[in-house]
Scaffold this motif. Structure first.
Motif, PDB file in Angstrom:
ATOM      1  N   ALA A   1       4.403  12.199  -3.137  1.00  8.47           N
ATOM      2  CA  ALA A   1       4.562  12.176  -1.672  1.00  8.47           C
ATOM      3  C   ALA A   1       6.045  12.138  -1.303  1.00  8.47           C
ATOM      4  CB  ALA A   1       3.840  10.964  -1.095  1.00  8.47           C
ATOM      5  N   LEU A   2       6.819  11.358  -2.032  1.00  8.54           N
ATOM      6  CA  LEU A   2       8.259  11.280  -1.767  1.00  8.54           C
ATOM      7  C   LEU A   2       8.942  12.618  -2.052  1.00  8.54           C
ATOM      8  CD1 LEU A   2       8.972   7.720  -3.218  1.00  8.54           C
ATOM      9  CD2 LEU A   2       9.102   8.410  -0.813  1.00  8.54           C
ATOM     10  N   GLN A   3       8.533  13.268  -3.122  1.00 11.31           N
ATOM     11  CA  GLN A   3       9.108  14.574  -3.452  1.00 11.31           C
ATOM     12  C   GLN A   3       8.805  15.584  -2.347  1.00 11.31           C
ATOM     13  OE1 GLN A   3      11.176  15.328  -6.039  1.00 11.31           O
ATOM     14  NE2 GLN A   3      11.396  17.305  -5.001  1.00 11.31           N
TER      15      GLN A   3
ATOM     16  N   TYR B   1       0.841  -1.192   0.000  1.00 15.31           N
ATOM     17  CA  TYR B   1       0.000   0.000   0.000  1.00 15.31           C
ATOM     18  C   TYR B   1       0.879   1.246   0.000  1.00 15.31           C
ATOM     19  CZ  TYR B   1      -3.934   3.059   1.160  1.00 15.31           C
ATOM     20  OH  TYR B   1      -4.896   4.031   1.135  1.00 15.31           O
ATOM     21  N   ALA B   2       0.746   2.080  -1.033  1.00 15.54           N
ATOM     22  CA  ALA B   2       1.670   3.201  -1.206  1.00 15.54           C
ATOM     23  C   ALA B   2       0.957   4.519  -1.476  1.00 15.54           C
ATOM     24  CB  ALA B   2       2.633   2.891  -2.350  1.00 15.54           C
ATOM     25  N   SER B   3      -0.187   4.727  -0.847  1.00 16.83           N
ATOM     26  CA  SER B   3      -0.904   5.987  -1.023  1.00 16.83           C
ATOM     27  C   SER B   3      -0.104   7.135  -0.409  1.00 16.83           C
ATOM     28  CB  SER B   3      -2.279   5.927  -0.358  1.00 16.83           C
ATOM     29  OG  SER B   3      -2.138   5.964   1.058  1.00 16.83           O
TER      30      SER B   3
ATOM     31  N   ILE C   1       1.437   5.471  -9.549  1.00 12.97           N
ATOM     32  CA  ILE C   1       2.852   5.725  -9.273  1.00 12.97           C
ATOM     33  C   ILE C   1       3.087   7.209  -9.037  1.00 12.97           C
ATOM     34  CG2 ILE C   1       5.156   5.755 -10.332  1.00 12.97           C
ATOM     35  CD1 ILE C   1       4.516   3.038 -11.566  1.00 12.97           C
ATOM     36  N   GLU C   2       2.406   8.044  -9.811  1.00  9.30           N
ATOM     37  CA  GLU C   2       2.559   9.498  -9.682  1.00  9.30           C
ATOM     38  C   GLU C   2       2.227   9.969  -8.269  1.00  9.30           C
ATOM     39  OE1 GLU C   2       0.874  13.605 -11.797  1.00  9.30           O
ATOM     40  OE2 GLU C   2      -0.092  11.666 -12.190  1.00  9.30           O
ATOM     41  N   GLU C   3       1.181   9.408  -7.678  1.00 11.24           N
ATOM     42  CA  GLU C   3       0.784   9.812  -6.319  1.00 11.24           C
ATOM     43  C   GLU C   3       1.872   9.476  -5.307  1.00 11.24           C
ATOM     44  OE1 GLU C   3      -2.429   8.529  -2.851  1.00 11.24           O
ATOM     45  OE2 GLU C   3      -3.022   8.327  -4.956  1.00 11.24           O
ATOM     46  N   THR C   4       2.415   8.274  -5.411  1.00 10.90           N
ATOM     47  CA  THR C   4       3.470   7.855  -4.490  1.00 10.90           C
ATOM     48  C   THR C   4       4.704   8.728  -4.637  1.00 10.90           C
ATOM     49  OG1 THR C   4       2.681   5.566  -4.665  1.00 10.90           O
ATOM     50  CG2 THR C   4       4.863   5.909  -3.729  1.00 10.90           C
TER      51      THR C   4
END
Length: 331
Positions: A156-158, A114-116, A150-153
């Motif tokens: 969040a990292l950015q 889960y990577a929301s 993938i863009e959402e994850t």
């Protein structure tokens, strides 16, 4: 120790990095805290500056062990790598990808990928607390999650990079195509993937894509969880709950045994162990940035660190590769 720059980041990591999957205990028939802490400190004392962990390893125990063990050391000289995206609280049944049911301390937990965005933010705070630090050098998505874009994850990292909570962002177990998709949203530092003498599938697409896009490759399970050490062919047994009882079944063990016997004279001639020869071979493979090596005690940790000192000649490298090809071990 050799140090290598990871992708386009400013991170300089030890070529052999301490992998902490086993000391978490989950899937490894438990862990001895004192031995694990001695392994961590012995790694550092012998030149390994980079420690890789994940919340799933012992359901937080591995991160807590590392945090407690290094709390009085100079943090600026240690690189902490951890992950997110394997959850076990059962709250994501309708969101994440179900992986398996995991036994842990007498209970059964459903594990989800889960990577929301919300989960990334939540997990990094928990990891910072367990690791007793205010920043993580490299935060990696543990497994792809098909239920979250993938863009959402990556967004969040950015955000975490901009906040200074992480210095760089990576992924694990990504395909070449997934790496390219992630690159649209972030400058990806690395992809942590399985790679060993017996498992070289990433050489065809993942490594070329990584090189072309200046993405580091972190190799995990280079010893195939101890199989390539040779010790399991010499009478060493595993506890019944150790996952390697099933894991080793994916390989043709007779072929593996024959291969190790063919290269053992090289190790003996150099007065090193098979494990050290195999680890050094792995660090020398094209496109590999750093190699993870687990250790559950001080002796294993020292052996892993000193593997970087092994010198393999071009003739010896050719012989090893010829034996691999002859035995059709490449996958």
């Amino acid at each position: 120790m050799e140090f290598r720059k990871l992708g386009k980041t400013d991170l300089n990591l030890s070529a052999i990095t301490y992998g902490s999957f086993a000391i978490g205990g989950t899937m490894w028939a438990g862990s001895v805290k004192k031995d694990a802490q001695e392994a961590i400190l012995a790694s550092i004392d012998n030149g390994i500056t980079t420690l890789d962990t994940a919340p799933f390893y012992g359901f937080g125990f591995s991160e807590e062990l590392i945090g407690e063990t290094i709390k009085d050391l100079d943090r600026s000289k240690i690189q902490l790598l951890t992950k997110f995206g394997m959850v076990w609280d059962g709250s994501n049944k309708e969101k994440g990808d179900f992986m398996w049911n995991q036994e842990h301390e007498g209970k059964t937990y459903p594990i989800y990928k889960y990577a929301s965005k919300a989960n990334v933010i939540k997990e990094v705070e928990e990891s910072l607390q367990r690791l007793k630090t205010d920043y993580i050098d490299l935060l990696q998505l543990h497994w792809p999650d098909s239920t979250t874009p993938i863009e959402e994850t990556m967004e969040a990292l950015q955000r975490l990079i901009e906040q200074g909570k992480i210095l760089a962002a990576g992924v694990s177990n990504y395909t070449a195509q997934q790496m390219l998709e992630a690159q649209k949203s972030i400058s990806l530092a690395s992809n942590q993937v399985p790679y060993s003498m017996l498992k070289r599938g990433i050489e065809s697409k993942v490594i070329p894509t990584a090189i072309e896009n200046e993405i580091g490759i972190i190799a995990y399970s280079p010893l195939e969880r101890g199989l390539l050490s040779g010790k399991f062919f010499n009478g060493e047994s595993l506890k019944s709950e150790d996952h390697r009882n099933g894991y080793f079944g994916q390989f043709n063990l007779e072929k593996v045994k024959s291969f190790l016997e063919s290269i053992e004279p090289i190790a003996k001639d150099k007065q090193v162990s098979l494990s050290q020869l195999v680890l050094r071979w792995t660090t020398l493979q094209f496109g590999i940035s750093i190699v993870l090596a687990g250790a559950r005690n001080k002796e294993q940790a020292v052996s892993n660190a000193k593997a970087i000192e092994v010198i393999i000649s071009s003739d010896e490298m050719q012989f090893i590769n010829t034996e691999l090809a002859k035995l059709s071990l490449n996958q």
